[in-house]
Design a protein around this motif. Sequence first.
Motif, mmCIF file in Angstrom:
data_model
loop_
_atom_site.group_PDB
_atom_site.id
_atom_site.type_symbol
_atom_site.label_atom_id
_atom_site.label_comp_id
_atom_site.label_asym_id
_atom_site.label_seq_id
_atom_site.Cartn_x
_atom_site.Cartn_y
_atom_site.Cartn_z
ATOM 1 N N UNK A 95 55.178 37.991 96.295
ATOM 2 C CA UNK A 95 55.164 39.454 96.429
ATOM 3 C C UNK A 95 56.495 40.133 96.129
ATOM 4 N N UNK A 96 57.549 39.377 95.847
ATOM 5 C CA UNK A 96 58.858 40.007 95.687
ATOM 6 C C UNK A 96 59.549 39.706 94.359
ATOM 7 N N UNK A 97 59.016 38.774 93.580
ATOM 8 C CA UNK A 97 59.699 38.412 92.338
ATOM 9 C C UNK A 97 58.680 37.876 91.340
ATOM 10 N N UNK A 98 59.169 37.348 90.254
ATOM 11 C CA UNK A 98 58.327 36.730 89.236
ATOM 12 C C UNK A 98 58.857 35.344 88.898
ATOM 13 N N UNK A 99 57.943 34.453 88.649
ATOM 14 C CA UNK A 99 58.273 33.145 88.081
ATOM 15 C C UNK A 99 58.127 33.302 86.574
ATOM 16 N N UNK A 100 59.082 32.805 85.830
ATOM 17 C CA UNK A 100 59.010 32.863 84.377
ATOM 18 C C UNK A 100 58.916 31.455 83.811
ATOM 19 N N UNK A 101 58.419 31.363 82.617
ATOM 20 C CA UNK A 101 58.311 30.074 81.956
ATOM 21 C C UNK A 101 58.041 30.263 80.487
ATOM 22 N N UNK A 102 57.782 29.150 79.825
ATOM 23 C CA UNK A 102 57.532 29.182 78.384
ATOM 24 C C UNK A 102 56.604 28.025 78.015
ATOM 25 N N UNK A 103 56.097 28.104 76.807
ATOM 26 C CA UNK A 103 55.373 26.985 76.208
ATOM 27 C C UNK A 103 56.277 26.426 75.127
ATOM 28 N N UNK A 121 49.883 21.507 77.865
ATOM 29 C CA UNK A 121 50.758 20.543 78.529
ATOM 30 C C UNK A 121 52.231 20.780 78.304
ATOM 31 N N UNK A 122 52.578 21.735 77.440
ATOM 32 C CA UNK A 122 53.997 22.009 77.176
ATOM 33 C C UNK A 122 54.541 23.134 78.048
ATOM 34 N N UNK A 123 53.758 23.589 79.037
ATOM 35 C CA UNK A 123 54.225 24.654 79.919
ATOM 36 C C UNK A 123 55.491 24.185 80.636
ATOM 37 N N UNK A 124 56.466 25.081 80.745
ATOM 38 C CA UNK A 124 57.777 24.709 81.286
ATOM 39 C C UNK A 124 58.349 25.887 82.071
ATOM 40 N N UNK A 125 58.477 25.710 83.386
ATOM 41 C CA UNK A 125 59.080 26.738 84.240
ATOM 42 C C UNK A 125 60.444 26.309 84.756
ATOM 43 N N UNK A 126 60.970 25.250 84.181
ATOM 44 C CA UNK A 126 62.260 24.709 84.597
ATOM 45 C C UNK A 126 62.213 24.154 86.022
ATOM 46 N N UNK A 183 50.008 21.991 85.064
ATOM 47 C CA UNK A 183 49.253 21.231 84.063
ATOM 48 C C UNK A 183 47.977 20.636 84.649
ATOM 49 N N UNK A 184 47.892 20.578 85.980
ATOM 50 C CA UNK A 184 46.781 19.944 86.677
ATOM 51 C C UNK A 184 45.524 20.806 86.755
ATOM 52 N N UNK A 185 44.515 20.251 87.416
ATOM 53 C CA UNK A 185 43.189 20.840 87.485
ATOM 54 C C UNK A 185 43.102 22.193 88.163
ATOM 55 N N UNK A 240 44.860 18.112 80.721
ATOM 56 C CA UNK A 240 44.250 16.863 80.288
ATOM 57 C C UNK A 240 42.858 17.073 79.714
ATOM 58 N N UNK A 241 42.115 18.001 80.275
ATOM 59 C CA UNK A 241 40.764 18.311 79.810
ATOM 60 C C UNK A 241 40.773 19.375 78.725
#
Length: 186
Positions: free
Chosen positions: A30-38, A63-68, A77-79, A85-86
Amino acid sequence: MTHPATVPEPGIWLIDPANSSVTFAVGHMLVSRITGRFNRFDGHVTVGRDLSATGVTATLAAGSIDTNHPERDLHLRGGKFLDAGTYPQITYRSSTVRGSGTDYVIGGDLTVKATTLPVELRLTYGGVTDDPLGHRRAGFLGRARFSRAAFGVAETMGLMRAGGPVVGDTVHVFLNIEAILEDSHV
C-alpha cells in the motif's frame, strides 16, 4: 542522420533486445511499488504504408522475470503467479493502430498464462537514425496497464492491517524499444 519527427519507413523493424527494455511496476504493501523487468524478449514492429497495415508483435519469456530478489523471482515464476513452467511465453499482438505524428494508441491482445484479453498500448515514436554500421534504427517508448487478476494472476500475498493487499492488482508496463529495420544497410 537522425529523423526525430518522421514516421519510420515501411518495413519490418526487429526489436533489438540488447538496446531495449521491458519493465514493470506493481503496488506493494500500500505504500510503494515493486519494479522488475523481463530479461528475454523479442518481437517486431511492422510499419505499413498506412496505419491499417501497421502492427506490433512481441513475446516475453515468463521465466526471465527479474525483480532483483531471487526468492521473489522464483515465487513469481511459480504456479501462484506466472506459472512459467506451464506457460513459458507472454505474448502481445496488435489489432488496431490509431494516432499520428509521434503518438499512437495500439489496441491488441495480451496473453498471460491461458488468458487472452485486450490491452491498450500507448506508444511514442522517438525517431529514426542510421547507426555506425549503416543499419536503420527507430526508437519507441510505450506504456500499458492491466489487472493481473483478470489474467488469472490473482495472488495477493494476504492483506495488510490497513485492509489492502500486500501485492496490488494493477500492473504498469514500460517499454523502451530500439528496433532495426530488417535487411537494412545503408
